[in-house]
Design a protein around this motif. Structure first.
Motif, PDB file in Angstrom:
ATOM      1  N   SER A   1       0.758  -1.042   0.246  1.00  0.00           N
ATOM      2  CA  SER A   1      -0.074  -0.097  -0.117  1.00  0.00           C
ATOM      3  C   SER A   1       0.239   1.303   0.050  1.00  0.00           C
ATOM      4  O   SER A   1       1.990   1.398   0.031  1.00  0.00           O
ATOM      5  N   VAL A   2       0.921   2.310  -0.704  1.00  0.00           N
ATOM      6  CA  VAL A   2       1.048   3.574  -0.712  1.00  0.00           C
ATOM      7  C   VAL A   2      -0.064   4.557   0.160  1.00  0.00           C
ATOM      8  O   VAL A   2      -0.759   5.294  -0.355  1.00  0.00           O
ATOM      9  N   PRO A   3       0.993   4.729   1.307  1.00  0.00           N
ATOM     10  CA  PRO A   3       0.232   5.977   2.300  1.00  0.00           C
ATOM     11  C   PRO A   3       0.435   7.273   1.708  1.00  0.00           C
ATOM     12  O   PRO A   3       1.153   8.584   0.248  1.00  0.00           O
ATOM     13  N   ALA A   4      -1.023   8.002   1.958  1.00  0.00           N
ATOM     14  CA  ALA A   4      -1.168   9.366   1.271  1.00  0.00           C
ATOM     15  C   ALA A   4       0.000  10.547   1.371  1.00  0.00           C
ATOM     16  O   ALA A   4       0.128  10.102   2.659  1.00  0.00           O
ATOM     17  N   PRO A   5       0.621  11.715   1.183  1.00  0.00           N
ATOM     18  CA  PRO A   5       1.802  12.992   1.326  1.00  0.00           C
ATOM     19  C   PRO A   5       0.949  12.946   2.848  1.00  0.00           C
ATOM     20  O   PRO A   5       1.810  13.061   3.562  1.00  0.00           O
ATOM     21  N   THR A   6       0.026  12.910   3.428  1.00  0.00           N
ATOM     22  CA  THR A   6      -1.020  13.653   4.310  1.00  0.00           C
ATOM     23  C   THR A   6      -1.064  12.537   5.619  1.00  0.00           C
ATOM     24  O   THR A   6      -1.226  12.709   6.620  1.00  0.00           O
ATOM     25  N   GLU A   7      -0.465  11.354   5.168  1.00  0.00           N
ATOM     26  CA  GLU A   7      -0.642  10.032   6.359  1.00  0.00           C
ATOM     27  C   GLU A   7       0.594   9.885   6.926  1.00  0.00           C
ATOM     28  O   GLU A   7       1.478  10.422   6.735  1.00  0.00           O
ATOM     29  N   ALA A   8      -0.062   9.880   8.373  1.00  0.00           N
ATOM     30  CA  ALA A   8       1.708   9.828   9.216  1.00  0.00           C
ATOM     31  C   ALA A   8       2.066   8.385   8.597  1.00  0.00           C
ATOM     32  O   ALA A   8       4.144   8.271   8.657  1.00  0.00           O
ATOM     33  N   LEU A   9       1.715   7.898   8.313  1.00  0.00           N
ATOM     34  CA  LEU A   9       2.627   6.631   7.429  1.00  0.00           C
ATOM     35  C   LEU A   9       3.763   6.693   6.743  1.00  0.00           C
ATOM     36  O   LEU A   9       4.823   6.691   6.180  1.00  0.00           O
ATOM     37  N   SER A  10       3.401   8.436   6.065  1.00  0.00           N
ATOM     38  CA  SER A  10       4.333   8.407   4.876  1.00  0.00           C
ATOM     39  C   SER A  10       5.344   8.798   4.868  1.00  0.00           C
ATOM     40  O   SER A  10       6.496   8.845   4.388  1.00  0.00           O
TER      41      SER A  10
END
Length: 264
Positions: free
Chosen positions: A66-75
């Protein structure tokens, strides 16, 4: 170079869902588990590749994540693959998360036994692997060790997947560690006990209880009853196997909710 099926190389796998993804709870029985436990079970904590190499200078791994969105903490988390040999990390390769990609890890020598720990937060699925310039083979099966617990077992504060205490102990003891730690969960749910009882294993460790004091009152007597019922459910399995129980480490913390006093 021919791509190889990853299944014979994967270790630490408990169940697979309908897509073949490694998961850490029975996908046919998720509705009986707390929501948070079912969510954590979707992460492939402790799942790894173990192989021997002959004449290979590197290993290539084709995977989907999965690829997190730039605003997600996982990014902000590093997407790092770690190569281990002889009980230590010998190389790390950090890549940009992609829905499907190939990562190459250089081997420190052209022969030997190796382990690759994929990054866990993006729930990568290994699709195939191959050796560069040589052959790869899966390692022989090791005794299977199921470890059930909370965030401490899952490795919530570990700096790397390979640093969680079940991974460290499994390497030292030569066991195939299956990490069934659920951050924020593991309160002695009987549904979990029945799922554990259905899994093949040579040894089992229970290290739950800390979260019994999180958000709801509890007491030593209540935890004793939960643990006794949990072990009774486990004993319903047809197999006999050693079981080690570890008490919770923070049951006496001052901030823990208190159970109202009642008749003794």
């Amino acid at each position: 170079m021919t791509w190889l099926d990853p299944d014979p190389f994967l270790r630490g796998v408990a169940w697979r869902d309908a897509t073949g993804r490694a998961v850490r709870a029975d996908p046919a029985d998720l509705t009986r588990l707390p929501w948070a436990t079912a969510e954590r079970a979707g992460l492939p904590i402790g799942v790894r590749l173990e192989f021997t190499a002959e004449g290979a200078s590197a290993i290539e791994i084709r995977y989907r994540a999965s690829v997190p969105a730039p605003t997600e903490a996982l990014s902000a988390l590093a997407h790092t693959f770690a190569l281990w040999a002889a009980g230590r990390c010998v190389r790390e390769t950090t890549v940009t998360p992609a829905r499907e990609a190939v990562v190459r890890l250089q081997l420190p020598c052209t022969g030997g036994r190796f382990t690759v720990h994929p990054p866990e937060p993006m729930a990568p699925v290994v699709l195939a692997l191959r050796g560069v310039g040589g052959a790869l083979a899966p390692v022989p099966a090791a005794p299977r060790w199921l470890v059930h617990g909370d965030s401490i077992t899952e490795g919530w504060w570990s700096t790397r997947p390979a640093h969680a205490w079940p991974s460290v102990a499994g390497r030292a003891l030569g066991l195939d560690t299956v990490n069934l730690g659920y951050a924020g969960g593991a309160r002695g749910e009987l549904a979990t006990a029945e799922q554990l009882a259905a899994l093949p294993a040579d040894v089992l460790t229970l290290a739950f209880g800390t979260n019994c004091w999180s958000g709801a009152p509890c007491s030593a007597r209540l935890l004793y009853a939960r643990t006794r019922n949990f072990l009774t459910a486990l004993a319903g399995a047809t197999r006999t196997r050693p079981c080690c129980c570890s008490p919770p480490c923070s049951a006496r913390r001052p901030s823990a909710p208190r159970t109202p006093s009642g008749p003794r």
